[in-house]
Design a protein around this motif. Sequence first.
Motif, PDB file in Angstrom:
ATOM      1  N   GLY A  75      24.877   1.883 -42.883  1.00  0.00           N
ATOM      2  CA  GLY A  75      25.869   0.811 -42.923  1.00  0.00           C
ATOM      3  C   GLY A  75      25.601  -0.291 -43.928  1.00  0.00           C
ATOM      4  N   ASN A  76      24.396  -0.344 -44.467  1.00  0.00           N
ATOM      5  CA  ASN A  76      24.055  -1.345 -45.472  1.00  0.00           C
ATOM      6  C   ASN A  76      24.270  -2.771 -44.965  1.00  0.00           C
ATOM      7  N   PHE A  77      24.112  -2.977 -43.673  1.00  0.00           N
ATOM      8  CA  PHE A  77      24.401  -4.270 -43.063  1.00  0.00           C
ATOM      9  C   PHE A  77      23.447  -5.379 -43.508  1.00  0.00           C
ATOM     10  N   ASN A  78      22.199  -5.042 -43.785  1.00  0.00           N
ATOM     11  CA  ASN A  78      21.228  -6.069 -44.170  1.00  0.00           C
ATOM     12  C   ASN A  78      21.483  -6.653 -45.561  1.00  0.00           C
ATOM     13  N   CYS A  79      22.374  -6.035 -46.319  1.00  0.00           N
ATOM     14  CA  CYS A  79      22.736  -6.551 -47.644  1.00  0.00           C
ATOM     15  C   CYS A  79      23.945  -7.484 -47.576  1.00  0.00           C
ATOM     16  N   ARG A  80      24.434  -7.729 -46.380  1.00  0.00           N
ATOM     17  CA  ARG A  80      25.604  -8.584 -46.190  1.00  0.00           C
ATOM     18  C   ARG A  80      25.181  -9.846 -45.441  1.00  0.00           C
ATOM     19  N   SER A  81      26.013 -10.847 -45.464  1.00  0.00           N
ATOM     20  CA  SER A  81      25.714 -12.070 -44.716  1.00  0.00           C
ATOM     21  C   SER A  81      26.192 -11.916 -43.272  1.00  0.00           C
ATOM     22  N   LEU A  82      25.591 -12.700 -42.395  1.00  0.00           N
ATOM     23  CA  LEU A  82      26.028 -12.699 -41.001  1.00  0.00           C
ATOM     24  C   LEU A  82      27.484 -13.141 -40.890  1.00  0.00           C
ATOM     25  N   VAL A  83      27.852 -14.123 -41.690  1.00  0.00           N
ATOM     26  CA  VAL A  83      29.229 -14.616 -41.671  1.00  0.00           C
ATOM     27  C   VAL A  83      30.197 -13.503 -42.059  1.00  0.00           C
ATOM     28  N   ASP A  84      29.871 -12.756 -43.097  1.00  0.00           N
ATOM     29  CA  ASP A  84      30.718 -11.659 -43.555  1.00  0.00           C
ATOM     30  C   ASP A  84      30.831 -10.566 -42.482  1.00  0.00           C
TER      31      ASP A  84
END
Length: 171
Positions: free
Chosen positions: A100-109
């Motif tokens: 999911g590549n979630f750690n490359c995104r911001s929490l807000v996003d």
Amino acid sequence: MNRPEKSEYNEDYETYVSLVPETRIVSVLEDQIAELEDLVAEIPEEKGDFAYADGKWTIKEVVGHLTDAEKTFAYRAMRVARCDKTPIEGFEQDGYVENGNFNCRSLVDLTEEFVLLRKANLYFFKNLDDQAWIRLGTANGFPFSVRALAYICAGHVRHHLNILNIRYLAQ
């Protein structure tokens, strides 16, 4: 609306359904938007990569997982509500998070994606007739009703909000 009967979902989902004693499921789903937004607003962005133990998901991955699961459960509910009798496959949550590549995104996003998706799903649930709510279909080899899937959506979010509060934010 009545809560789903145990015959309307796989026993593996009892954990989630049991977390939602309310009968006004759409209100619960609506309220969870603010609950998630308020929780995430208290988390500094740099803590988004925190995992409470080796091999556990980060906070960002938990929020990303909530969105993936919301998509999956709502998709199942839509198919069943529309009388699609085609059996629906399961999904492997760990593989989804891993890719999911979630750690490359911001929490807000990540949170905004969940919020937009939940709002869209609320339009769907609010406009179901009584028959659609109790319609049964098959997902992952087990029968599910649309109302059970709505309760699973709500219970799944409650489960993970509890885990975030206890395991991640109490540290």
